[in-house]
Design a protein around this motif. Structure first.
Motif, short mmCIF file in Angstrom:
data_model
loop_
_atom_site.label_atom_id
_atom_site.label_comp_id
_atom_site.label_asym_id
_atom_site.label_seq_id
_atom_site.Cartn_x
_atom_site.Cartn_y
_atom_site.Cartn_z
N LYS A 180 0.90 -1.24 0.05
CA LYS A 180 0.04 0.30 -0.03
C LYS A 180 1.04 1.31 0.00
CE LYS A 180 -3.38 -2.60 0.01
NZ LYS A 180 -4.24 -2.69 -1.13
N GLN A 181 0.48 2.24 -0.84
CA GLN A 181 1.27 3.51 -0.99
C GLN A 181 0.49 4.92 -0.29
OE1 GLN A 181 4.43 3.07 -2.33
NE2 GLN A 181 3.90 1.03 -2.01
N LYS A 182 -0.77 4.59 -0.19
CA LYS A 182 -1.53 6.03 0.21
C LYS A 182 -2.26 5.49 1.50
CE LYS A 182 -3.10 8.81 -2.78
NZ LYS A 182 -3.65 9.35 -3.77
N LEU A 257 -16.44 1.17 -0.34
CA LEU A 257 -14.87 1.04 -0.30
C LEU A 257 -14.67 -0.50 0.17
CD1 LEU A 257 -13.87 4.44 1.49
CD2 LEU A 257 -13.36 3.66 -0.87
N SER A 258 -14.87 -1.31 -0.68
CA SER A 258 -14.69 -2.68 -0.45
C SER A 258 -13.18 -3.11 0.00
CB SER A 258 -15.14 -3.67 -1.60
OG SER A 258 -14.39 -3.24 -2.94
N ALA A 259 -13.15 -4.23 0.26
CA ALA A 259 -11.72 -4.76 0.94
C ALA A 259 -10.56 -4.63 -0.40
CB ALA A 259 -11.75 -6.04 1.37
N ASP A 260 -11.10 -4.82 -1.56
CA ASP A 260 -10.16 -4.96 -2.66
C ASP A 260 -9.84 -3.32 -3.12
OD1 ASP A 260 -12.78 -4.59 -3.62
OD2 ASP A 260 -12.25 -5.24 -5.54
N GLY A 286 -11.54 -10.07 5.86
CA GLY A 286 -10.48 -9.56 5.29
C GLY A 286 -9.44 -8.37 5.90
N ALA A 287 -10.35 -8.00 7.18
CA ALA A 287 -9.77 -7.04 8.01
C ALA A 287 -8.35 -7.48 8.76
CB ALA A 287 -10.55 -6.53 9.18
N LEU A 288 -7.30 -6.56 8.90
CA LEU A 288 -6.10 -6.95 9.49
C LEU A 288 -5.90 -6.23 10.71
CD1 LEU A 288 -4.55 -6.49 5.70
CD2 LEU A 288 -4.79 -8.75 6.86
N MET A 289 -4.87 -6.74 11.41
CA MET A 289 -4.48 -6.32 12.67
C MET A 289 -3.10 -6.51 12.86
SD MET A 289 -7.55 -8.33 14.30
CE MET A 289 -8.45 -7.87 12.89
N THR A 290 -2.50 -5.77 13.93
CA THR A 290 -1.28 -6.17 14.14
C THR A 290 -1.18 -6.19 15.78
OG1 THR A 290 -0.26 -3.71 14.48
CG2 THR A 290 -0.06 -5.11 12.46
N CYS A 291 -0.28 -7.07 16.29
CA CYS A 291 -0.28 -7.28 17.62
C CYS A 291 1.09 -7.67 18.38
CB CYS A 291 -1.26 -8.43 18.23
SG CYS A 291 -1.53 -8.64 20.04
N PRO A 292 1.51 -7.10 19.50
CA PRO A 292 2.89 -7.57 19.98
C PRO A 292 2.73 -8.61 20.63
CG PRO A 292 2.10 -5.75 21.13
CD PRO A 292 1.32 -5.88 20.08
N CYS A 293 1.93 -9.79 20.41
CA CYS A 293 1.24 -10.99 21.07
C CYS A 293 1.57 -12.16 20.14
CB CYS A 293 -0.11 -10.78 21.69
SG CYS A 293 -1.40 -10.47 20.29
N LEU A 294 1.91 -13.27 21.13
CA LEU A 294 2.00 -14.53 20.15
C LEU A 294 0.59 -15.12 20.07
CD1 LEU A 294 4.36 -16.83 19.60
CD2 LEU A 294 3.40 -17.79 21.85
N PRO A 295 0.21 -15.69 18.82
CA PRO A 295 -1.07 -16.35 18.38
C PRO A 295 -1.38 -17.26 19.74
CG PRO A 295 0.26 -16.08 16.40
CD PRO A 295 1.25 -15.77 17.49
N PRO A 296 -2.53 -17.20 20.20
CA PRO A 296 -2.82 -18.15 21.33
C PRO A 296 -2.52 -19.60 21.05
CG PRO A 296 -4.53 -16.49 20.90
CD PRO A 296 -3.68 -16.36 19.92
#
Length: 391
Positions: A180-182, A257-260, A286-296
């Motif tokens: 992604k650029q913008k 504003l679809s996921a694509d 398709g939503a994304l997220m970050t986390c400084p956590c280990l996948p449970p």
């Protein structure tokens, strides 16, 4: 034996523990049955506190954590000869305006030797200086604002990386992995959400094309959605929690504003099924997220099976981190550190494997190991996508 990844204690230490610790009674939150009278090395009514949202809009995250704490305490109490420990809950509702009064309650209860929490960065900013003055150790499973470790507090610790790792990792994932650029960056004006979004903005540089701020409790995002459409952004990053994040996502998708067309990336505060509920399954896909956590599901030992058996559901965000934080305190109590002063000293020198990582702290209370993961909503569930370079 506790079902966690730990080195076996030497026989002599085990014998000393059996000699030193009897058992005490419990409270309504967590207590083992069949307790006997305690000894001078194992005082009656020993407790650790949990400080976080158990009710209110962000309660899912706090309940995940308290479940991890209670599981650790139940396993500790079931060990032969263990000093019986209870859990005292302090429900902040995720509201930092309640944190001062709750922290003072902690200080006033001499049975509480240490705290798992506070869970959120805003309440940590208020409560932690009170804990520091009273000498009560607190180990947060989820408060990620970097500034918390820069106040000189001797009682502050956390078992996960801070947003100085998560923010750059999120920016790297958005630009390099997603291409992604913008990027339109939105925050919720909280200590946590704005703090993280500001780091993402800085890390993205020129790729952060527009900024905006919403408020917690806000439900109408039409003006923000229109501005995102006008910006020509190909991605949105939202710094905040799942109630607002889910509604924002829903309204973005309803606008066309679809996921694509527009990627939606958010953070650990929104990494919860509540995001899917608020957005609706179709919009959340398709939503994304970050986390400084280990996948449970990657937690070590038998944690996943034990948690699932205890609660009838798989562990979720920060359950394993809270389990680790609680076990640090419980290990200290098991080794006879039954004053606030002694337990604090014990935590400072702690260096043992937990279910999420090797648990060891630097002089600021930061963990020695840090990882950041990207997650995605797939088939109506939040699943791990990949680990991101956190450097």
């Amino acid at each position: 034996m506790r079902s966690i990844v730990k080195l076996a204690a030497p026989a002599a230490a085990a014998a000393l523990l059996l000699a030193a610790c009897g058992t005490t009674g419990g409270d309504e939150t967590t207590a083992a049955e069949g307790s006997s009278s305690g000894s001078s090395s194992c005082p009656a009514d020993v407790s650790i506190g949990f400080f976080g949202a158990l009710t209110g809009p962000n309660a899912n995250l706090g309940v995940n954590e308290q479940n991890g704490v209670k599981l650790a305490v139940d396993q500790h109490n079931a060990e032969s000869g263990a000093c019986q420990v209870t859990v005292t809950p302090y429900d902040s509702q995720g509201d930092q305006n309640q944190a001062q009064g709750l922290a003072q309650q902690v200080v006033g209860d001499e049975n509480v030797l240490g705290i798992v929490g506070p869970a959120f960065s805003g309440e940590s900013k208020v409560a932690d200086p009170i804990f520091d003055e009273a000498g009560i150790v607190g180990i947060s499973p989820s408060a990620t604002n970097p500034a918390l470790a820069e106040n000189g507090w001797k009682t502050f610790f956390r078992v996960l990386g801070n947003d100085a790792s998560q923010g750059p990792a999120a920016a790297t994932y958005i630009s390099d992995t997603l291409g992604k650029q913008k990027v339109y960056v939105i925050d919720d004006a909280t200590e946590y959400g704005k703090g993280l979004a500001d780091i993402v903005r800085e890390s993205l540089g020129a790729k952060a094309v527009k900024n905006n701020t919403i408020q917690t409790g806000q439900t109408d995002f039409s003006a923000v959605v229109a501005d995102v459409q006008a910006s020509g952004a190909d991605a949105v990053f939202f710094g905040g929690y799942y109630p607002e994040g889910g509604l924002l996502l829903k309204q973005l998708r309803e606008s066309g504003l679809s996921a694509d067309k527009l990627a939606f990336i958010t953070d650990d505060g929104a990494k919860d099924e509540g995001l899917i509920t608020a957005a609706g399954a179709a919009a959340a896909e398709g939503a994304l997220m970050t986390c400084p956590c280990l996948p449970p599901d990657k937690a070590g030992g038998t944690f996943v099976a034990d948690y699932t058996e205890a609660y009838g559901t798989a562990p979720a965000t920060y359950s394993a981190e809270a389990f680790d934080a609680a076990n640090i305190l419980l290990d200290g109590i098991a080794e006879g550190n039954v004053t606030r002063e002694d337990l604090l000293a014990y935590v400072k020198s702690y260096d043992k494997p937990g279910v999420t990582k090797q648990l060891k702290f630097d002089e600021k209370g930061e963990p020695s190991e840090v990882s950041v993961w990207a997650y995605k909503v797939e088939g109506g569930e939040i699943v791990a996508d990949q680990e991101i370079n956190a450097s």
